[in-house]
Design a protein around this motif. Sequence first.
Motif, PDB file in Angstrom:
ATOM      1  N   ARG A   1       0.784  -1.216   0.179  1.00  0.00           N
ATOM      2  CA  ARG A   1       0.038  -0.005  -0.032  1.00  0.00           C
ATOM      3  C   ARG A   1       0.824   1.121  -0.106  1.00  0.00           C
ATOM      4  O   ARG A   1       0.678   2.253  -0.787  1.00  0.00           O
ATOM      5  CB  ARG A   1      -1.025  -0.050   1.308  1.00  0.00           C
ATOM      6  CG  ARG A   1      -1.973  -1.084   1.277  1.00  0.00           C
ATOM      7  CD  ARG A   1      -3.038  -0.871   2.547  1.00  0.00           C
ATOM      8  NE  ARG A   1      -3.599  -2.016   2.879  1.00  0.00           N
ATOM      9  CZ  ARG A   1      -4.674  -2.646   2.104  1.00  0.00           C
ATOM     10  NH1 ARG A   1      -4.992  -1.905   0.937  1.00  0.00           N
ATOM     11  NH2 ARG A   1      -5.366  -3.609   2.406  1.00  0.00           N
ATOM     12  N   LEU A   2       1.819   1.349   0.822  1.00  0.00           N
ATOM     13  CA  LEU A   2       2.712   2.310   0.824  1.00  0.00           C
ATOM     14  C   LEU A   2       3.537   2.918  -0.172  1.00  0.00           C
ATOM     15  O   LEU A   2       3.897   3.980  -0.661  1.00  0.00           O
ATOM     16  CB  LEU A   2       3.813   2.168   2.171  1.00  0.00           C
ATOM     17  CG  LEU A   2       2.939   2.072   3.551  1.00  0.00           C
ATOM     18  CD1 LEU A   2       4.092   1.810   4.604  1.00  0.00           C
ATOM     19  CD2 LEU A   2       2.018   3.489   3.949  1.00  0.00           C
ATOM     20  N   ILE A   3       3.911   1.671  -0.961  1.00  0.00           N
ATOM     21  CA  ILE A   3       4.754   2.018  -2.059  1.00  0.00           C
ATOM     22  C   ILE A   3       3.829   2.740  -3.426  1.00  0.00           C
ATOM     23  O   ILE A   3       4.335   3.038  -4.224  1.00  0.00           O
ATOM     24  CB  ILE A   3       5.189   0.661  -2.702  1.00  0.00           C
ATOM     25  CG1 ILE A   3       6.541   1.035  -3.489  1.00  0.00           C
ATOM     26  CG2 ILE A   3       4.298  -0.053  -3.631  1.00  0.00           C
ATOM     27  CD1 ILE A   3       7.788   1.446  -2.630  1.00  0.00           C
ATOM     28  N   THR A   4       2.705   2.604  -3.023  1.00  0.00           N
ATOM     29  CA  THR A   4       1.739   3.276  -4.054  1.00  0.00           C
ATOM     30  C   THR A   4       1.421   4.715  -3.800  1.00  0.00           C
ATOM     31  O   THR A   4       0.615   5.745  -4.745  1.00  0.00           O
ATOM     32  CB  THR A   4       0.171   2.666  -4.112  1.00  0.00           C
ATOM     33  OG1 THR A   4      -0.358   2.620  -2.959  1.00  0.00           O
ATOM     34  CG2 THR A   4       0.536   1.425  -4.580  1.00  0.00           C
ATOM     35  N   LEU A   5       1.919   5.473  -2.674  1.00  0.00           N
ATOM     36  CA  LEU A   5       1.823   6.918  -2.383  1.00  0.00           C
ATOM     37  C   LEU A   5       2.543   7.470  -3.544  1.00  0.00           C
ATOM     38  O   LEU A   5       3.600   7.159  -3.965  1.00  0.00           O
ATOM     39  CB  LEU A   5       2.608   7.134  -1.049  1.00  0.00           C
ATOM     40  CG  LEU A   5       1.532   6.670   0.323  1.00  0.00           C
ATOM     41  CD1 LEU A   5       2.373   6.824   1.511  1.00  0.00           C
ATOM     42  CD2 LEU A   5       0.084   7.663   0.255  1.00  0.00           C
ATOM     43  N   PRO A   6       2.237   8.961  -3.642  1.00  0.00           N
ATOM     44  CA  PRO A   6       3.124   9.855  -4.513  1.00  0.00           C
ATOM     45  C   PRO A   6       4.542   9.664  -4.186  1.00  0.00           C
ATOM     46  O   PRO A   6       4.704   9.584  -3.051  1.00  0.00           O
ATOM     47  CB  PRO A   6       2.378  11.018  -4.405  1.00  0.00           C
ATOM     48  CG  PRO A   6       1.000  10.793  -4.018  1.00  0.00           C
ATOM     49  CD  PRO A   6       1.006   9.573  -3.108  1.00  0.00           C
ATOM     50  N   LEU A   7       5.722  10.041  -5.100  1.00  0.00           N
ATOM     51  CA  LEU A   7       6.687  10.048  -4.917  1.00  0.00           C
ATOM     52  C   LEU A   7       7.292  10.986  -3.900  1.00  0.00           C
ATOM     53  O   LEU A   7       8.013  10.524  -2.932  1.00  0.00           O
ATOM     54  CB  LEU A   7       7.603  10.394  -6.133  1.00  0.00           C
ATOM     55  CG  LEU A   7       9.010  10.481  -5.972  1.00  0.00           C
ATOM     56  CD1 LEU A   7       9.993   9.202  -5.686  1.00  0.00           C
ATOM     57  CD2 LEU A   7       9.677  11.041  -7.528  1.00  0.00           C
ATOM     58  N   SER A   8       6.462  12.080  -3.734  1.00  0.00           N
ATOM     59  CA  SER A   8       6.765  13.126  -2.555  1.00  0.00           C
ATOM     60  C   SER A   8       6.501  12.548  -1.271  1.00  0.00           C
ATOM     61  O   SER A   8       7.377  12.843  -0.237  1.00  0.00           O
ATOM     62  CB  SER A   8       6.248  14.327  -2.916  1.00  0.00           C
ATOM     63  OG  SER A   8       4.734  14.080  -2.945  1.00  0.00           O
ATOM     64  N   GLU A   9       5.548  11.728  -1.166  1.00  0.00           N
ATOM     65  CA  GLU A   9       5.111  11.062   0.247  1.00  0.00           C
ATOM     66  C   GLU A   9       6.095   9.830   0.511  1.00  0.00           C
ATOM     67  O   GLU A   9       6.413   9.616   1.503  1.00  0.00           O
ATOM     68  CB  GLU A   9       3.677  10.671   0.019  1.00  0.00           C
ATOM     69  CG  GLU A   9       2.861  11.996  -0.272  1.00  0.00           C
ATOM     70  CD  GLU A   9       2.912  13.250   0.916  1.00  0.00           C
ATOM     71  OE1 GLU A   9       2.817  12.621   2.099  1.00  0.00           O
ATOM     72  OE2 GLU A   9       3.023  14.038   0.403  1.00  0.00           O
ATOM     73  N   ARG A  10       6.230   9.114  -0.563  1.00  0.00           N
ATOM     74  CA  ARG A  10       7.385   8.002  -0.172  1.00  0.00           C
ATOM     75  C   ARG A  10       8.713   8.664   0.306  1.00  0.00           C
ATOM     76  O   ARG A  10       9.254   7.873   0.882  1.00  0.00           O
ATOM     77  CB  ARG A  10       7.443   7.175  -1.723  1.00  0.00           C
ATOM     78  CG  ARG A  10       6.197   6.523  -1.864  1.00  0.00           C
ATOM     79  CD  ARG A  10       6.488   5.117  -2.854  1.00  0.00           C
ATOM     80  NE  ARG A  10       7.208   5.640  -4.036  1.00  0.00           N
ATOM     81  CZ  ARG A  10       6.880   5.997  -5.314  1.00  0.00           C
ATOM     82  NH1 ARG A  10       5.868   6.202  -5.582  1.00  0.00           N
ATOM     83  NH2 ARG A  10       7.868   6.333  -6.158  1.00  0.00           N
ATOM     84  N   ARG A  11       9.177   9.761  -0.343  1.00  0.00           N
ATOM     85  CA  ARG A  11      10.328  10.355   0.025  1.00  0.00           C
ATOM     86  C   ARG A  11      10.191  10.605   1.653  1.00  0.00           C
ATOM     87  O   ARG A  11      11.087  10.374   2.615  1.00  0.00           O
ATOM     88  CB  ARG A  11      10.846  11.377  -0.533  1.00  0.00           C
ATOM     89  CG  ARG A  11      11.257  11.463  -2.084  1.00  0.00           C
ATOM     90  CD  ARG A  11      11.200  12.539  -2.713  1.00  0.00           C
ATOM     91  NE  ARG A  11      11.696  12.524  -3.988  1.00  0.00           N
ATOM     92  CZ  ARG A  11      11.894  13.030  -5.028  1.00  0.00           C
ATOM     93  NH1 ARG A  11      11.207  14.278  -4.895  1.00  0.00           N
ATOM     94  NH2 ARG A  11      12.346  12.989  -6.381  1.00  0.00           N
TER      95      ARG A  11
END
Length: 288
Positions: free
Chosen positions: A237-247
């Motif tokens: 689930r977490l890996i599907t967050l937008p790139l800025s949020e994954r950062r």
Amino acid sequence: MSLARFRLRFLLQEIDLPQGDTVIGRSATCQVTIEDPLVSREHARIRIAGERATIEDLGSRNGVQVGGTSLKSVHVLRDGERVRIGTQEMVFCAGAPAGLGARSTGFICHCSECGHPYPLELMECPACGSSDRNEEDTLSGGPGSVRDWGLDLVLDALQRAESLGRSDDIERILSHAKLSIEQRIANGLPLERPMWDAVADAAASFAVARRNATWGRWLLSVYASLGGVPPRAVGRRLITLPLSERRALAHAARRVVESVSSRGGPRSEDSESFAGIEALGNTEPVSA
């Protein structure tokens, strides 16, 4: 002739119900105040009139259940009936007149079939009907009690709020669970892994729905504290967050990896989940 003594058994305590009205809700002006995100300010009223006790819903958002059935009108309460208000379950008791040996605390056991917590005085589990229970697991509120059976009810409320799509309720319930979990960790009490994993999955789902990493950072920080690996579904689930949020998750994910590695590395069954968290930790950092 003495009147019967009425009371609610709630959170290992007994609350006396006097003649007249007892209002239950979240407001401090209620006779029984419950800090619960699914409880309305004035949620329900119990009325004691002589030998008769009734309960009614005061137009609450989430309703009142008695014996698993939602109230549609005023209900006459019977001894031993379960009352659910928000995530809280109570048992209505009608017993001997006041002063005749009433107990000051209740006792909770857990069903050996489904794990549901329920008052010891009930003969069978209200959730599945089984009469088999874990007697050695009984809680009496003493210092040796370590299980947080209220978290079961929080999970039920989360599932209900998710099914209804009530995002504000989901966040309030998660905040309630967050406080409970952090208190247990601070007090050195164990967390039951299946329940914690379920809370973490709900937090990850909410983070994705909001496209915001805040709840993801929190759940990863708990796994880092416990030295555990989140379930594979949480990482996915977490890996599907937008790139800025994954950062924004990268630092918390690296803490999980470091914590698990310092304890000898992941178990073989957690290897895929661990790899997913490593990938989150390796997300390109935000440029200065």
